[in-house]
Design a protein around this motif. Structure first.
Motif, PDB file in Angstrom:
ATOM      1  N   LEU A 186      -4.895 -37.185 -43.272  1.00  0.00           N
ATOM      2  CA  LEU A 186      -3.536 -37.425 -42.782  1.00  0.00           C
ATOM      3  C   LEU A 186      -3.492 -37.367 -41.263  1.00  0.00           C
ATOM      4  CD1 LEU A 186      -0.383 -37.592 -43.444  1.00  0.00           C
ATOM      5  CD2 LEU A 186      -0.439 -35.133 -43.036  1.00  0.00           C
ATOM      6  N   LEU A 187      -4.160 -36.369 -40.689  1.00  0.00           N
ATOM      7  CA  LEU A 187      -4.168 -36.234 -39.232  1.00  0.00           C
ATOM      8  C   LEU A 187      -4.859 -37.426 -38.581  1.00  0.00           C
ATOM      9  CD1 LEU A 187      -5.028 -32.438 -38.800  1.00  0.00           C
ATOM     10  CD2 LEU A 187      -2.774 -33.516 -38.867  1.00  0.00           C
ATOM     11  N   ASN A 188      -5.944 -37.906 -39.176  1.00  0.00           N
ATOM     12  CA  ASN A 188      -6.681 -39.033 -38.614  1.00  0.00           C
ATOM     13  C   ASN A 188      -5.973 -40.367 -38.807  1.00  0.00           C
ATOM     14  OD1 ASN A 188      -8.881 -37.707 -37.512  1.00  0.00           O
ATOM     15  ND2 ASN A 188     -10.066 -37.810 -39.398  1.00  0.00           N
ATOM     16  N   GLU A 189      -5.256 -40.511 -39.892  1.00  0.00           N
ATOM     17  CA  GLU A 189      -4.651 -41.803 -40.215  1.00  0.00           C
ATOM     18  C   GLU A 189      -3.187 -41.892 -39.784  1.00  0.00           C
ATOM     19  OE1 GLU A 189      -5.502 -42.222 -44.390  1.00  0.00           O
ATOM     20  OE2 GLU A 189      -7.612 -41.726 -44.013  1.00  0.00           O
ATOM     21  N   ARG A 190      -2.343 -41.112 -40.371  1.00  0.00           N
ATOM     22  CA  ARG A 190      -0.910 -41.246 -40.120  1.00  0.00           C
ATOM     23  C   ARG A 190      -0.448 -40.591 -38.824  1.00  0.00           C
ATOM     24  NH1 ARG A 190       2.585 -40.610 -45.294  1.00  0.00           N
ATOM     25  NH2 ARG A 190       3.293 -42.727 -44.886  1.00  0.00           N
ATOM     26  N   LEU A 191      -1.203 -39.598 -38.356  1.00  0.00           N
ATOM     27  CA  LEU A 191      -0.815 -38.882 -37.136  1.00  0.00           C
ATOM     28  C   LEU A 191      -1.821 -39.084 -36.010  1.00  0.00           C
ATOM     29  CD1 LEU A 191       0.397 -35.543 -38.785  1.00  0.00           C
ATOM     30  CD2 LEU A 191       1.750 -37.567 -38.210  1.00  0.00           C
ATOM     31  N   ALA A 192      -2.593 -40.152 -36.081  1.00  0.00           N
ATOM     32  CA  ALA A 192      -3.659 -40.406 -35.102  1.00  0.00           C
ATOM     33  C   ALA A 192      -3.147 -40.414 -33.671  1.00  0.00           C
ATOM     34  CB  ALA A 192      -4.363 -41.718 -35.416  1.00  0.00           C
ATOM     35  N   SER A 193      -1.948 -40.913 -33.456  1.00  0.00           N
ATOM     36  CA  SER A 193      -1.410 -41.004 -32.096  1.00  0.00           C
ATOM     37  C   SER A 193      -1.211 -39.626 -31.463  1.00  0.00           C
ATOM     38  CB  SER A 193      -0.091 -41.763 -32.094  1.00  0.00           C
ATOM     39  OG  SER A 193       0.894 -41.060 -32.836  1.00  0.00           O
ATOM     40  N   ARG A 194      -1.158 -38.587 -32.260  1.00  0.00           N
ATOM     41  CA  ARG A 194      -0.997 -37.223 -31.736  1.00  0.00           C
ATOM     42  C   ARG A 194      -2.308 -36.643 -31.207  1.00  0.00           C
ATOM     43  NH1 ARG A 194       3.194 -34.353 -35.987  1.00  0.00           N
ATOM     44  NH2 ARG A 194       4.684 -36.081 -36.037  1.00  0.00           N
ATOM     45  N   GLU A 195      -3.430 -37.257 -31.564  1.00  0.00           N
ATOM     46  CA  GLU A 195      -4.756 -36.813 -31.105  1.00  0.00           C
ATOM     47  C   GLU A 195      -4.970 -35.318 -31.333  1.00  0.00           C
ATOM     48  OE1 GLU A 195      -4.986 -38.287 -27.073  1.00  0.00           O
ATOM     49  OE2 GLU A 195      -5.628 -40.244 -27.800  1.00  0.00           O
ATOM     50  N   ILE A 196      -4.781 -34.885 -32.566  1.00  0.00           N
ATOM     51  CA  ILE A 196      -4.887 -33.476 -32.938  1.00  0.00           C
ATOM     52  C   ILE A 196      -6.349 -33.066 -33.048  1.00  0.00           C
ATOM     53  CG2 ILE A 196      -4.392 -31.797 -34.765  1.00  0.00           C
ATOM     54  CD1 ILE A 196      -1.834 -33.524 -35.322  1.00  0.00           C
ATOM     55  N   ILE A 197      -6.687 -31.963 -32.427  1.00  0.00           N
ATOM     56  CA  ILE A 197      -8.025 -31.380 -32.511  1.00  0.00           C
ATOM     57  C   ILE A 197      -7.975 -30.329 -33.609  1.00  0.00           C
ATOM     58  CG2 ILE A 197      -9.787 -30.038 -31.304  1.00  0.00           C
ATOM     59  CD1 ILE A 197      -8.667 -31.253 -28.679  1.00  0.00           C
ATOM     60  N   ALA A 198      -8.646 -30.604 -34.746  1.00  0.00           N
ATOM     61  CA  ALA A 198      -8.576 -29.672 -35.869  1.00  0.00           C
ATOM     62  C   ALA A 198      -9.807 -29.809 -36.753  1.00  0.00           C
ATOM     63  CB  ALA A 198      -7.314 -29.935 -36.693  1.00  0.00           C
ATOM     64  N   GLY A 199     -10.092 -28.721 -37.474  1.00  0.00           N
ATOM     65  CA  GLY A 199     -11.184 -28.711 -38.433  1.00  0.00           C
ATOM     66  C   GLY A 199     -10.787 -27.961 -39.677  1.00  0.00           C
ATOM     67  N   ARG A 200     -11.461 -28.298 -40.781  1.00  0.00           N
ATOM     68  CA  ARG A 200     -11.129 -27.741 -42.087  1.00  0.00           C
ATOM     69  C   ARG A 200     -12.357 -27.088 -42.705  1.00  0.00           C
ATOM     70  NH1 ARG A 200     -10.771 -31.181 -47.447  1.00  0.00           N
ATOM     71  NH2 ARG A 200      -9.650 -29.736 -48.770  1.00  0.00           N
ATOM     72  N   SER A 219     -14.774 -30.779 -42.646  1.00  0.00           N
ATOM     73  CA  SER A 219     -14.344 -32.022 -42.000  1.00  0.00           C
ATOM     74  C   SER A 219     -13.594 -31.683 -40.720  1.00  0.00           C
ATOM     75  CB  SER A 219     -13.465 -32.855 -42.936  1.00  0.00           C
ATOM     76  OG  SER A 219     -12.348 -32.109 -43.379  1.00  0.00           O
ATOM     77  N   VAL A 220     -13.572 -32.637 -39.808  1.00  0.00           N
ATOM     78  CA  VAL A 220     -12.869 -32.467 -38.534  1.00  0.00           C
ATOM     79  C   VAL A 220     -12.157 -33.770 -38.196  1.00  0.00           C
ATOM     80  CG1 VAL A 220     -14.535 -30.766 -37.682  1.00  0.00           C
ATOM     81  CG2 VAL A 220     -14.837 -33.162 -37.091  1.00  0.00           C
ATOM     82  N   THR A 221     -11.178 -33.686 -37.334  1.00  0.00           N
ATOM     83  CA  THR A 221     -10.474 -34.895 -36.910  1.00  0.00           C
ATOM     84  C   THR A 221     -11.331 -35.709 -35.943  1.00  0.00           C
ATOM     85  OG1 THR A 221      -9.410 -33.771 -35.049  1.00  0.00           O
ATOM     86  CG2 THR A 221      -8.198 -33.796 -37.155  1.00  0.00           C
ATOM     87  N   THR A 222     -10.975 -36.951 -35.817  1.00  0.00           N
ATOM     88  CA  THR A 222     -11.671 -37.843 -34.888  1.00  0.00           C
ATOM     89  C   THR A 222     -11.581 -37.306 -33.469  1.00  0.00           C
ATOM     90  OG1 THR A 222     -11.114 -39.688 -36.323  1.00  0.00           O
ATOM     91  CG2 THR A 222     -11.777 -40.238 -34.096  1.00  0.00           C
ATOM     92  N   THR A 223     -10.443 -36.776 -33.097  1.00  0.00           N
ATOM     93  CA  THR A 223     -10.268 -36.227 -31.751  1.00  0.00           C
ATOM     94  C   THR A 223     -11.134 -34.986 -31.561  1.00  0.00           C
ATOM     95  OG1 THR A 223      -8.019 -37.096 -31.708  1.00  0.00           O
ATOM     96  CG2 THR A 223      -8.574 -35.457 -30.045  1.00  0.00           C
TER      97      THR A 223
END
Length: 100
Positions: A45-59, A76-80
């Motif tokens: 969700l963070l990578n796809e729908r909220l990509a414009s927010r450039e969230i730095i996160a890991g799971r 997993s981690v976000t693209t950012t």
């Protein structure tokens, strides 16, 4: 119940948050730049729908305490996050330090 506690590193201080809900517990460790979280985090969700927010996160999955979250490899981690040098397989504690 919600518990908030500081976690001190030589590089700075992060904040650990534990939220006890019926039949589950949400865990997160956050800094001013990003956060790691338990399996409840939806990295897709963070990578796809909220990509414009450039969230730095890991799971990390399968963790039940803040200590386990810090010691577990990130699933997993976000693209950012990847752009900041935080990768899947990295230990949570190492990722938090990169976010300080």
């Amino acid at each position: 119940m919600v518990e908030v506690q500081p976690i001190h590193f030589p590089e700075g201080t992060a904040i650990a948050v534990t939220v006890r809900l019926p039949k589950t517990t949400l865990l997160a460790v956050t800094t001013d730049k990003g956060y790691i979280m338990c399996g409840a985090l939806d990295v897709g969700l963070l990578n796809e729908r909220l990509a414009s927010r450039e969230i730095i996160a890991g799971r990390a999955v399968g963790v039940k305490t803040i200590d386990e979250l810090l010691d577990a490899p990130l699933e997993s981690v976000t693209t950012t996050a990847e752009a900041q040098g935080i990768t899947a397989g990295m230990i949570g504690r190492e990722a938090v330090v990169k976010m300080l």
